[in-house]
Write an enzyme that holds these catalytic residues in place. Sequence first.
Site, PDB file in Angstrom:
ATOM      1  N   HIS A   1      -5.308   9.729   0.055  1.00  0.00           N
ATOM      2  CA  HIS A   1      -5.087   8.955   1.272  1.00  0.00           C
ATOM      3  C   HIS A   1      -5.528   9.728   2.512  1.00  0.00           C
ATOM      4  O   HIS A   1      -4.854   9.746   3.537  1.00  0.00           O
ATOM      5  CB  HIS A   1      -3.612   8.556   1.405  1.00  0.00           C
ATOM      6  CG  HIS A   1      -3.421   7.333   2.272  1.00  0.00           C
ATOM      7  ND1 HIS A   1      -3.299   7.412   3.634  1.00  0.00           N
ATOM      8  CD2 HIS A   1      -3.357   6.033   1.974  1.00  0.00           C
ATOM      9  CE1 HIS A   1      -3.148   6.190   4.127  1.00  0.00           C
ATOM     10  NE2 HIS A   1      -3.188   5.327   3.141  1.00  0.00           N
TER      11      HIS A   1
ATOM     12  N   HIS B   1       3.658  -2.259   3.302  1.00  0.00           N
ATOM     13  CA  HIS B   1       3.641  -0.886   2.786  1.00  0.00           C
ATOM     14  C   HIS B   1       4.941  -0.551   2.064  1.00  0.00           C
ATOM     15  O   HIS B   1       6.013  -0.771   2.621  1.00  0.00           O
ATOM     16  CB  HIS B   1       3.442   0.112   3.930  1.00  0.00           C
ATOM     17  CG  HIS B   1       2.076   0.056   4.531  1.00  0.00           C
ATOM     18  ND1 HIS B   1       1.730  -0.837   5.521  1.00  0.00           N
ATOM     19  CD2 HIS B   1       0.953   0.789   4.279  1.00  0.00           C
ATOM     20  CE1 HIS B   1       0.459  -0.649   5.843  1.00  0.00           C
ATOM     21  NE2 HIS B   1      -0.039   0.327   5.107  1.00  0.00           N
TER      22      HIS B   1
ATOM     23  N   HIS C   1      -6.019   2.967  -4.211  1.00  0.00           N
ATOM     24  CA  HIS C   1      -5.952   3.201  -2.762  1.00  0.00           C
ATOM     25  C   HIS C   1      -6.238   4.683  -2.485  1.00  0.00           C
ATOM     26  O   HIS C   1      -5.625   5.271  -1.598  1.00  0.00           O
ATOM     27  CB  HIS C   1      -4.570   2.769  -2.261  1.00  0.00           C
ATOM     28  CG  HIS C   1      -4.442   2.713  -0.762  1.00  0.00           C
ATOM     29  ND1 HIS C   1      -5.424   2.215   0.064  1.00  0.00           N
ATOM     30  CD2 HIS C   1      -3.421   3.090   0.070  1.00  0.00           C
ATOM     31  CE1 HIS C   1      -5.016   2.279   1.329  1.00  0.00           C
ATOM     32  NE2 HIS C   1      -3.814   2.827   1.363  1.00  0.00           N
TER      33      HIS C   1
ATOM     34  N   ASP D   1       0.815  -1.218   0.000  1.00  0.00           N
ATOM     35  CA  ASP D   1       0.000   0.000   0.000  1.00  0.00           C
ATOM     36  C   ASP D   1       0.847   1.266   0.000  1.00  0.00           C
ATOM     37  O   ASP D   1       1.993   1.257   0.454  1.00  0.00           O
ATOM     38  CB  ASP D   1      -0.869   0.036   1.266  1.00  0.00           C
ATOM     39  CG  ASP D   1      -2.066  -0.891   1.165  1.00  0.00           C
ATOM     40  OD1 ASP D   1      -2.078  -1.744   0.259  1.00  0.00           O
ATOM     41  OD2 ASP D   1      -2.982  -0.752   1.994  1.00  0.00           O
ATOM     42  N   ASP D   2       0.220   2.347  -0.432  1.00  0.00           N
ATOM     43  CA  ASP D   2       0.725   3.714  -0.280  1.00  0.00           C
ATOM     44  C   ASP D   2       1.881   4.095  -1.213  1.00  0.00           C
ATOM     45  O   ASP D   2       2.537   5.114  -0.994  1.00  0.00           O
ATOM     46  CB  ASP D   2       1.158   4.017   1.173  1.00  0.00           C
ATOM     47  CG  ASP D   2       0.013   3.924   2.167  1.00  0.00           C
ATOM     48  OD1 ASP D   2      -1.071   3.471   1.757  1.00  0.00           O
ATOM     49  OD2 ASP D   2       0.205   4.296   3.327  1.00  0.00           O
TER      50      ASP D   2
HETATM   51 ZN   LIG Z   1      -2.720   3.295   3.112  1.00  0.00          ZN
END
Ligand SMILES: [Zn+2]
Length: 494
Positions: free
Chosen positions: A347, A442, A343, A292-293
Amino acid sequence: MIKISIVIPALNEEKLLPECLASLGNQDYGGEYEIIVADNGSTDDTAGIARKFGAKVVSCPERKGVFYARQAGADAACGEIIAQADADTVYPRDWLQRIADQFASHPEAVAVSGRFIYGNSPWWAKFEYLLRHSVNRLTAALFARPLVVSGATFAFYRRAFLLVNGYRGLSYSADQYGICARLSKAGKVLYDENLFVLTSARSVQKPFFLIIRDVLAHLNHWGMYFCKCRISALQEFTTKTPSRRIATRLLPVPMLVISLVAYGYFIPTSPVFGKVYYEGTSREKVVALTFDDGPNEPYTSQILDILASHNIKATFFVVGKNVELYPETARRIIAEGHVVGNHSYSHNANHALTEYGAKDLERAQETIDNTVGIRPHLYRPPHGKKSPWELEAVKKGGLIEVTWSVSANDQHVLAFLGEPSPETLSREIVSRTNPGGIILLHDGYGTLHDTVKADKSLTVKALPLIIEQLQTRGYRFVTVPELLNVPAYNEVLA
Ligand SMILES: [Zn+2]
């Protein structure tokens, strides 16, 4: 710098008090502070120890009780801020500074609350942390105050405390629920989820069924208290007691609703608001790695190199803003056969609570489409938080909501627990993995880059260990669409 008064109620605390006072004496706070021990009639050396550590001792033996002692201590305080503390708790060095910083950056606040962890955690402690944390986060977001603060780490302005008449007359949970409810009338009560203290588990060291009994008694007590406050106004009109009885009986209903909503919102696997995919149904030893991210360089590229050297395909839930910053990396993810999921664009932490979330999701779809020429079918909400309208937007956009079944502290969220090593991180991940699992890791941190938080070298170092250990256990790696047997991308309408 504001002066702070720390107030500790104490009754025969000679054993635990020294460690508490040592930690409070060692604060890195830049301003002045005093420590007040409110001695509630100790027969041991509590007062002597307090003096030895330079604390001011207020003797209040007239009436036994924590709230009484807290009030006596607060009456003697001369700081602008009063910090509630406990004798069986050890404080991190930056405790006061953190509190002062929170007040400085939130002028609308009258109080700051934090969290505790047990020094010798009972096995069920994680449930308690989770429940407290979920409920407090939710109520902090909705009502500008946590529901139940920790008595061991809570600070407030003295003027607000005086304005609401302190703890006086509070009959229920005065230092956890009562004072917080009162102060919230004077201003905002902040919930700082990183303001941790280490407390002893002595009050909860008893058989589990007794704890459950106590919790139920507490809930009941709280319910009665809550109802009494609400109903007294109604009684002006109806003096008949049945209405009161009925309302008291009905109280568990809103409590249940709050718990359910918190469960639906915070817990990544909860299906309360609609369908959420968090694992596959296969009993085969297959597992999906998700990141993620990102993109976030140089970490995303390093992760891609590791995956390539092991010939493994993974799923990257990218953030729209980051895709704009690192379009080449986004293209490389696709080119090397991995899957890209959405995603969100920004955020934003409170996506699920606002209408804005749906727009942000769509903006991320556009950004990804414009950069790499695909429209994801998978959406992962920021922080895994969900709400009915957010799930509705996902469905309307032709996407599905994907969370995870396995995660560990690779975001270093629980800073107080210290950063795990690659070995502990991989061990935690591997031990929690079951067939069909979706693993959360992540390659970035929100929309941050080139900062300490965005440094994902821990994940990069742990990744080969995770892969090798899972392979040793017979696991095979697939992408999320393969695991769930769903398409990876939506068709672009010409
Ligand atoms: Zn995230």
